[in-house]
Design a protein around this motif. Structure first.
Motif, PDB file in Angstrom:
ATOM      1  N   GLN A 258      17.694  77.586  11.492  1.00 44.37           N
ATOM      2  CA  GLN A 258      18.162  76.968  12.739  1.00 44.37           C
ATOM      3  C   GLN A 258      19.245  75.946  12.403  1.00 44.37           C
ATOM      4  N   GLY A 259      20.020  75.550  13.408  1.00 48.73           N
ATOM      5  CA  GLY A 259      21.151  74.659  13.195  1.00 48.73           C
ATOM      6  C   GLY A 259      20.818  73.338  12.551  1.00 48.73           C
ATOM      7  N   THR A 260      19.675  72.776  12.891  1.00 48.70           N
ATOM      8  CA  THR A 260      19.314  71.476  12.324  1.00 48.70           C
ATOM      9  C   THR A 260      19.060  71.547  10.824  1.00 48.70           C
ATOM     10  N   ASP A 261      18.782  72.753  10.296  1.00 49.41           N
ATOM     11  CA  ASP A 261      18.614  72.908   8.847  1.00 49.41           C
ATOM     12  C   ASP A 261      19.911  72.603   8.097  1.00 49.41           C
ATOM     13  N   CYS A 262      21.026  72.628   8.784  1.00 49.38           N
ATOM     14  CA  CYS A 262      22.341  72.505   8.154  1.00 49.38           C
ATOM     15  C   CYS A 262      22.914  71.094   8.196  1.00 49.38           C
ATOM     16  N   ALA A 263      22.185  70.148   8.739  1.00 46.45           N
ATOM     17  CA  ALA A 263      22.707  68.782   8.877  1.00 46.45           C
ATOM     18  C   ALA A 263      23.109  68.187   7.531  1.00 46.45           C
ATOM     19  N   GLY A 264      22.367  68.462   6.480  1.00 48.44           N
ATOM     20  CA  GLY A 264      22.649  67.887   5.166  1.00 48.44           C
ATOM     21  C   GLY A 264      23.874  68.466   4.476  1.00 48.44           C
ATOM     22  N   VAL A 265      24.332  69.629   4.910  1.00 44.90           N
ATOM     23  CA  VAL A 265      25.487  70.268   4.272  1.00 44.90           C
ATOM     24  C   VAL A 265      26.672  70.442   5.228  1.00 44.90           C
TER      25      VAL A 265
ATOM     26  N   ASN B  46      24.204  80.627  11.343  1.00 45.28           N
ATOM     27  CA  ASN B  46      24.628  81.933  11.830  1.00 45.28           C
ATOM     28  C   ASN B  46      24.235  82.984  10.796  1.00 45.28           C
ATOM     29  N   LYS B  47      23.451  83.966  11.222  1.00 46.05           N
ATOM     30  CA  LYS B  47      23.007  85.042  10.333  1.00 46.05           C
ATOM     31  C   LYS B  47      22.346  84.500   9.066  1.00 46.05           C
ATOM     32  N   GLY B  48      21.593  83.396   9.238  1.00 47.02           N
ATOM     33  CA  GLY B  48      20.830  82.828   8.129  1.00 47.02           C
ATOM     34  C   GLY B  48      21.614  81.957   7.172  1.00 47.02           C
ATOM     35  N   LEU B  49      22.877  81.622   7.518  1.00 50.54           N
ATOM     36  CA  LEU B  49      23.707  80.775   6.660  1.00 50.54           C
ATOM     37  C   LEU B  49      24.300  79.622   7.457  1.00 50.54           C
ATOM     38  N   CYS B  50      24.472  78.462   6.809  1.00 51.04           N
ATOM     39  CA  CYS B  50      25.046  77.283   7.467  1.00 51.04           C
ATOM     40  C   CYS B  50      26.560  77.417   7.588  1.00 51.04           C
ATOM     41  N   TRP B  51      27.071  77.024   8.726  1.00 54.48           N
ATOM     42  CA  TRP B  51      28.504  77.034   8.979  1.00 54.48           C
ATOM     43  C   TRP B  51      28.914  75.690   9.544  1.00 54.48           C
ATOM     44  N   SER B  52      30.201  75.402   9.511  1.00 52.89           N
ATOM     45  CA  SER B  52      30.735  74.189  10.111  1.00 52.89           C
ATOM     46  C   SER B  52      32.137  74.453  10.655  1.00 52.89           C
TER      47      SER B  52
END
Length: 125
Positions: free
Chosen positions: A107-114, A62-68
């Motif tokens: 994109q969302g898949t970029d955040c899988a590791g974190v 979201n807005k270039g940052l990973c969220w969970s």
């Protein structure tokens, strides 16, 4: 003749086929209903986000940052910090690969590791 069909166990009649097919149909309906219920109960909250199958938490970019998805008031209510609840829309930006920093993404898949990292700030609604 006693009226008993001695061939019946060897050659099933229409009634026998109907009973066994109904039984199979009941099993099939039960399995489909169970799958739908499990999907409804154990699906991730946000349909337009990635889904972490290990803990049922949604995550994304979201807005270039990973969220969970995270647990704040839902934890107080449900008492399970390790499992996200379907319908509980609490989220936070997560710590990146370098602790204390946000994780950049496109994109969302970029955040899988974190996606399982701690919140970098408050868990909010």
């Amino acid at each position: 003749s006693s009226g008993i069909n001695a061939e019946w166990p060897l050659r099933p009649g229409i009634f026998y086929l109907f009973i066994t097919s109904c039984s199979n149909m009941r099993v099939l309906v039960f399995l489909i209903a169970s799958a739908l219920i499990c999907t409804a109960v154990y699906g991730c909250t946000w349909d337009d986000a990635e889904c972490n199958k290990d803990n049922n938490c949604s995550y994304g970019c979201n807005k270039g940052l990973c969220w969970s998805q995270c647990q704040a008031t839902c934890f107080i209510r449900d008492g399970d910090q390790d499992w996200c609840r379907t319908g509980c829309r609490e989220w936070c930006y997560v710590d990146g690969e370098v602790d204390g920093n946000y994780q950049a993404c496109s994109q969302g898949t970029d955040c899988a590791g974190v996606a399982n990292n701690s919140c970098n700030g408050a868990c909010s609604i």
